[in-house]
Design an enzyme around this catalytic site. Sequence first.
Site, PDB file in Angstrom:
ATOM      1  N   LYS A 132       0.833  -1.167  -0.284  1.00  0.00           N
ATOM      2  CA  LYS A 132      -0.417   0.359   0.249  1.00  0.00           C
ATOM      3  C   LYS A 132       1.100   1.186  -0.346  1.00  0.00           C
ATOM      4  O   LYS A 132       0.694   1.834  -0.548  1.00  0.00           O
ATOM      5  CB  LYS A 132      -0.654  -0.056   0.788  1.00  0.00           C
ATOM      6  N   GLU A 160      -1.427   6.438  13.335  1.00  0.00           N
ATOM      7  CA  GLU A 160      -0.749   5.364  13.003  1.00  0.00           C
ATOM      8  C   GLU A 160       0.166   5.176  14.712  1.00  0.00           C
ATOM      9  O   GLU A 160       0.969   5.305  14.993  1.00  0.00           O
ATOM     10  CB  GLU A 160       0.657   6.250  12.337  1.00  0.00           C
ATOM     11  N   ARG A 161       0.649   3.638  13.660  1.00  0.00           N
ATOM     12  CA  ARG A 161       1.882   3.666  14.202  1.00  0.00           C
ATOM     13  C   ARG A 161       3.583   4.053  14.089  1.00  0.00           C
ATOM     14  O   ARG A 161       3.506   5.077  13.059  1.00  0.00           O
ATOM     15  CB  ARG A 161       2.562   2.116  14.436  1.00  0.00           C
TER      16      ARG A 161
END
Length: 245
Positions: A132, A160-161
């Site tokens: 992605k 998000e991490r």
Amino acid sequence: PAINEILTLEKDPTAILEVYSSSSDESFYCFLLRHSKPLQRGMKVLNTNKPLVVPVGRSLLGRVINVFGEPLDGGAALKDLKYAPISATNVPYDHIVVPTVVLETGIKVIDFFSPILKGSRVGLFGGAGVGKTILLTEIIHNVVILQKEENLSVFAGVGERAREGHELHQTLKASNVLQKVALVFGQMGENAAVRFRTAMAAITVAEHFRDVEKSNILFFIDNMFRFAQAGYELGTLMNQIPSQD
């Protein structure tokens, strides 16, 4: 205070509270966006008389900021900034344009089987490790870098991490795409209010490029599930339907 105005504490200027509703003339419900000291009854609250604002403009290109406009990429401090409120008024219906022009990405499988219209919304679904981020980088490269028109991109990392955000930043940098992209991150460890407002801040940055600087904008949000999840958490706290946030 008015709805969406920012409050702070007299003894803790780093504390940031956003008013979202009132229960009486003297009582208000607020989102606690940030604090460094424990809160307790009786603390004096100060009104800033302004909503949450985010920096906008070309100085953000190539940089990573949070919802408060603070750099997250370890670079130099941002200077000579313009600011815009993230709680802007709604767009009149007569200003809404129905998309009809195809955006050529240069990726044949997308342009042929799933063409993207300028001004439309497209979802990208896929499991971990299927590419992605690579596809996203290629689209930005082809649309923003290769085309001669004034095209820019804004990326919102919602939930998000930290590792994922760092990898994206390094990928964009290695592909020579970063200089045309502004990134706004609210990572997974932040509270739901910050994660939810991160998307609003990124949209504000994109709207400035579009409306003030007259650039074509490619806007990404990763990911919509975590954005919706943050809204659901806020809806649970406020005893409201999430879509009312």
